[in-house]
Design an enzyme around this catalytic site. Sequence first.
Site, PDB file in Angstrom:
ATOM      1  N   SER A 146     -67.487 -35.341  23.165  1.00 28.58           N
ATOM      2  CA  SER A 146     -66.144 -35.916  23.267  1.00 28.58           C
ATOM      3  C   SER A 146     -65.014 -34.949  22.924  1.00 28.58           C
ATOM      4  O   SER A 146     -63.865 -35.196  23.283  1.00 28.58           O
ATOM      5  CB  SER A 146     -66.026 -37.158  22.391  1.00 28.58           C
ATOM      6  OG  SER A 146     -65.989 -36.807  21.028  1.00 28.58           O
ATOM      7  N   LYS A 205     -61.999 -36.473  16.122  1.00 28.24           N
ATOM      8  CA  LYS A 205     -61.059 -36.626  17.238  1.00 28.24           C
ATOM      9  C   LYS A 205     -59.750 -35.918  16.877  1.00 28.24           C
ATOM     10  O   LYS A 205     -59.539 -35.495  15.757  1.00 28.24           O
ATOM     11  CB  LYS A 205     -60.735 -38.101  17.517  1.00 28.24           C
ATOM     12  CG  LYS A 205     -61.912 -38.990  17.795  1.00 28.24           C
ATOM     13  CD  LYS A 205     -62.568 -38.735  19.118  1.00 28.24           C
ATOM     14  CE  LYS A 205     -63.771 -39.668  19.285  1.00 28.24           C
ATOM     15  NZ  LYS A 205     -64.706 -39.194  20.248  1.00 28.24           N
TER      16      LYS A 205
END
Length: 173
Positions: free
Chosen positions: A39, A82
Amino acid sequence: MASRGGAAREVVQTLLVALVLALVIRGFVIESFLVDGISMEPTLHDGERLLVDKLTYRWHPPQRFDIVVFRYPLDPARDFVKRVIGLPGETVEIRQGQVYVDGRPLEEPYLKQAGEDFYPPTTVPPGHVFVLGDNRPHSDDSRSGWTVPMRDIIGKAWLVYWPPAEAGLVPHP
């Protein structure tokens, strides 16, 4: 000359001090984190090991573009990594893959491909951040309807230390 008992006691004391120091450092200063998944590519890669700075956010809140490790809001037993995109009180929107914060387009030079995402205008709640993965087509992030409470942020990704060929500071634009 020290007795055998005295030498053994010194070794045990040294090991105890080292253990206490290691626990304090891990608990309050730096922690290791394994990147699990794609990701955050191309910035971070599956299988890389990071050192996470746990002190920075004791003095100031996360800034836009910081890469943070946090407890996943839908399953706090899991940790995610993230990039911070939206700060408390800001409105985040995505149109045709372009991210807008408070109506202004966000420049994201770290993206390989933005995709064609759509996300309706959403205001980040107080005490939360809006996060996105750098590999948008393959990221479970705030586009799924959750934000990250500040209290669940473990720290700022600081250094890749494994594998050695990828070792270096985590880039923050």
